[in-house]
Design a protein around this motif. Structure first.
Motif, mmCIF file in Angstrom:
data_model
loop_
_atom_site.group_PDB
_atom_site.id
_atom_site.type_symbol
_atom_site.label_atom_id
_atom_site.label_comp_id
_atom_site.label_asym_id
_atom_site.label_seq_id
_atom_site.Cartn_x
_atom_site.Cartn_y
_atom_site.Cartn_z
ATOM 1 N N GLY A 23 0.803 -1.208 0.000
ATOM 2 C CA GLY A 23 0.000 0.000 0.000
ATOM 3 C C GLY A 23 0.838 1.261 0.000
ATOM 4 O O GLY A 23 2.071 1.216 0.026
ATOM 5 N N SER A 24 0.151 2.396 -0.046
ATOM 6 C CA SER A 24 0.829 3.696 -0.007
ATOM 7 C C SER A 24 -0.054 4.710 0.696
ATOM 8 O O SER A 24 -1.222 4.889 0.327
ATOM 9 N N GLN A 25 0.506 5.394 1.684
ATOM 10 C CA GLN A 25 -0.226 6.461 2.356
ATOM 11 C C GLN A 25 -0.442 7.658 1.434
ATOM 12 O O GLN A 25 -1.350 8.477 1.661
ATOM 13 N N ARG A 26 0.332 7.780 0.391
ATOM 14 C CA ARG A 26 0.225 8.927 -0.513
ATOM 15 C C ARG A 26 -1.089 8.945 -1.285
ATOM 16 O O ARG A 26 -1.468 9.970 -1.838
ATOM 17 N N TRP A 27 -1.798 7.832 -1.343
ATOM 18 C CA TRP A 27 -3.063 7.776 -2.083
ATOM 19 C C TRP A 27 -4.240 8.275 -1.257
ATOM 20 O O TRP A 27 -5.319 8.501 -1.792
ATOM 21 N N SER A 28 -4.067 8.403 0.036
ATOM 22 C CA SER A 28 -5.191 8.658 0.917
ATOM 23 C C SER A 28 -5.732 10.081 0.761
ATOM 24 O O SER A 28 -4.969 11.038 0.569
ATOM 25 N N LEU A 33 -3.310 10.751 7.244
ATOM 26 C CA LEU A 33 -2.745 9.504 6.737
ATOM 27 C C LEU A 33 -1.774 9.753 5.604
ATOM 28 O O LEU A 33 -0.707 9.125 5.523
ATOM 29 N N ARG A 34 -2.124 10.661 4.713
ATOM 30 C CA ARG A 34 -1.254 10.942 3.567
ATOM 31 C C ARG A 34 0.115 11.457 4.020
ATOM 32 O O ARG A 34 1.147 11.098 3.447
ATOM 33 N N GLY A 35 0.142 12.278 5.047
ATOM 34 C CA GLY A 35 1.401 12.863 5.485
ATOM 35 C C GLY A 35 2.160 12.061 6.516
ATOM 36 O O GLY A 35 3.387 12.162 6.597
ATOM 37 N N TYR A 36 1.416 11.259 7.316
ATOM 38 C CA TYR A 36 2.060 10.631 8.478
ATOM 39 C C TYR A 36 1.675 9.163 8.657
ATOM 40 O O TYR A 36 1.870 8.611 9.735
ATOM 41 N N VAL A 40 1.050 3.033 9.692
ATOM 42 C CA VAL A 40 -0.257 2.388 9.556
ATOM 43 C C VAL A 40 -0.281 1.490 8.324
ATOM 44 O O VAL A 40 -0.773 0.358 8.366
ATOM 45 N N ILE A 41 0.259 1.983 7.219
ATOM 46 C CA ILE A 41 0.296 1.195 5.978
ATOM 47 C C ILE A 41 1.145 -0.058 6.160
ATOM 48 O O ILE A 41 0.762 -1.156 5.725
ATOM 49 N N ARG A 83 -8.840 3.121 15.207
ATOM 50 C CA ARG A 83 -9.128 2.268 16.355
ATOM 51 C C ARG A 83 -7.890 1.792 17.102
ATOM 52 O O ARG A 83 -7.960 1.528 18.317
ATOM 53 N N TYR A 84 -6.769 1.624 16.393
ATOM 54 C CA TYR A 84 -5.658 0.907 17.010
ATOM 55 C C TYR A 84 -4.330 1.664 17.052
ATOM 56 O O TYR A 84 -3.539 1.447 17.969
ATOM 57 N N MET A 85 -4.027 2.482 16.078
ATOM 58 C CA MET A 85 -2.719 3.157 16.069
ATOM 59 C C MET A 85 -2.827 4.524 15.400
ATOM 60 O O MET A 85 -2.461 4.688 14.242
ATOM 61 N N PRO A 86 -3.338 5.506 16.114
ATOM 62 C CA PRO A 86 -3.535 6.830 15.526
ATOM 63 C C PRO A 86 -2.228 7.416 14.992
ATOM 64 O O PRO A 86 -1.173 7.320 15.625
ATOM 65 N N ALA A 87 -2.322 8.000 13.807
ATOM 66 C CA ALA A 87 -1.209 8.757 13.235
ATOM 67 C C ALA A 87 -1.412 10.214 13.625
ATOM 68 O O ALA A 87 -2.412 10.833 13.267
ATOM 69 N N VAL A 88 -0.472 10.771 14.375
ATOM 70 C CA VAL A 88 -0.631 12.103 14.944
ATOM 71 C C VAL A 88 0.459 13.025 14.396
ATOM 72 O O VAL A 88 1.648 12.764 14.590
ATOM 73 N N PRO A 89 0.082 14.091 13.687
ATOM 74 C CA PRO A 89 1.088 15.050 13.203
ATOM 75 C C PRO A 89 1.831 15.668 14.394
ATOM 76 O O PRO A 89 1.245 15.859 15.463
ATOM 77 N N PRO A 90 3.132 16.003 14.267
ATOM 78 C CA PRO A 90 3.925 15.859 13.043
ATOM 79 C C PRO A 90 4.783 14.590 13.009
ATOM 80 O O PRO A 90 5.640 14.462 12.153
ATOM 81 N N VAL A 91 4.549 13.667 13.941
ATOM 82 C CA VAL A 91 5.431 12.500 14.020
ATOM 83 C C VAL A 91 4.783 11.215 13.522
ATOM 84 O O VAL A 91 5.449 10.198 13.390
ATOM 85 N N GLY A 92 3.482 11.233 13.255
ATOM 86 C CA GLY A 92 2.820 10.008 12.803
ATOM 87 C C GLY A 92 2.606 9.057 13.959
ATOM 88 O O GLY A 92 2.049 9.413 14.983
ATOM 89 N N THR A 93 3.054 7.828 13.810
ATOM 90 C CA THR A 93 2.992 6.857 14.894
ATOM 91 C C THR A 93 4.412 6.376 15.168
ATOM 92 O O THR A 93 5.362 6.793 14.513
ATOM 93 N N ASN A 94 4.576 5.512 16.149
ATOM 94 C CA ASN A 94 5.904 4.990 16.458
ATOM 95 C C ASN A 94 5.843 3.478 16.593
ATOM 96 O O ASN A 94 4.770 2.875 16.584
ATOM 97 N N GLY A 95 7.007 2.868 16.729
ATOM 98 C CA GLY A 95 7.073 1.417 16.737
ATOM 99 C C GLY A 95 6.350 0.779 17.903
ATOM 100 O O GLY A 95 5.707 -0.275 17.762
ATOM 101 N N TRP A 96 6.412 1.402 19.082
ATOM 102 C CA TRP A 96 5.731 0.833 20.247
ATOM 103 C C TRP A 96 4.219 0.892 20.065
ATOM 104 O O TRP A 96 3.520 -0.039 20.435
#
Length: 223
Positions: A23-28, A33-36, A40-41, A83-96
């Motif tokens: 997948g690609s977040q750039r399509w969203s 999602l597109r930026g961060y 998730v992808i 529901r499970y792993m919010p992507a939050v600007p400006p860092v997106g999500t993290n491994g944990w």
């Protein structure tokens, strides 16, 4: 040359008549999602691959073979993020957060796996090979610059078969999914394309521009 690779066909998404490699977040249409949304992808691709290969979880509602339609893939990406792993600007999500979110999905869908974030630097390549040999895609973090966060040092991605030529692109602070590796290169899925990442160059980037804690993988084990 020793090689480690997934056994099944990697997830492909059908969008606008074209097939992707992951997948690609750039399509969203979602700016967040597109930026961060790269984490998730990567998590969604892992879930979809495991579901199809093991016939569990989302396999009940996804096509039995071939590409996943973009409308369906996009809906799952939004649900996973919400529901499970919010992507939050400006860092997106993290491994944990990815590990916690995936464990919640594994539990909900009855998948007997457990995810944790990070392996030791000395074990990175060995563990990556073990996961691929077990037919588990590997989520890899190309960490941000650290401790000099103001720098913009990146590591290169190469077009498969053109590793001796100029890079196709470069990146940092980015999650990719490893689908194969040999003694010199990783094959990774990023932005819907296959790329090749030099192990030597990744080691140099981790050592000189980032940190082992930020440049590591998601470890997935059987319960």
């Amino acid at each position: 040359m020793e090689e480690h690779t997934l056994k099944g066909e990697y997830i492909s998404v059908l969008k606008d008549g074209r097939l992707s490699y992951g997948g690609s977040q750039r399509w969203s249409d979602s700016p967040v999602l597109r930026g961060y949304g790269c984490g998730v992808i990567a998590a969604l691709d892992l879930l979809l691959y495991l579901a199809r290969q093991r016939e569990v979880g989302s396999a009940r509602t996804m096509p039995a073979g071939g590409p996943v339609p973009w409308t369906l893939y996009d809906r799952w990406a939004r649900q996973l993020s919400r529901r499970y792993m919010p992507a939050v600007p400006p860092v997106g999500t993290n491994g944990w957060a990815i590990a916690l979110g995936l464990n919640a999905v594994f539990l909900r869908q009855g998948i007997p796996l457990r995810a944790s974030w990070g392996v030791s630097r000395d074990r990175l390549w060995t563990r990556m090979g073990e996961l691929l040999d077990r037919d588990v895609p590997v989520i890899l973090s190309i960490g941000r610059n650290f401790p000099r966060v103001w720098r913009n040092v990146e590591t290169a991605f190469y077009t498969p078969g053109r590793e001796s030529g100029p890079p196709a692109c470069s990146t940092n602070a980015h999650f990719v999914t490893v689908t194969a590796m040999d003694e010199d290169y990783l094959t990774v899925s990023s932005w819907g394309h296959p790329y090749r990442l030099s192990r030597e160059e990744f080691d140099a980037y981790r050592r000189e521009a980032s940190a082992s804690l930020l440049c590591t993988i998601l470890d997935v084990r059987e319960k």
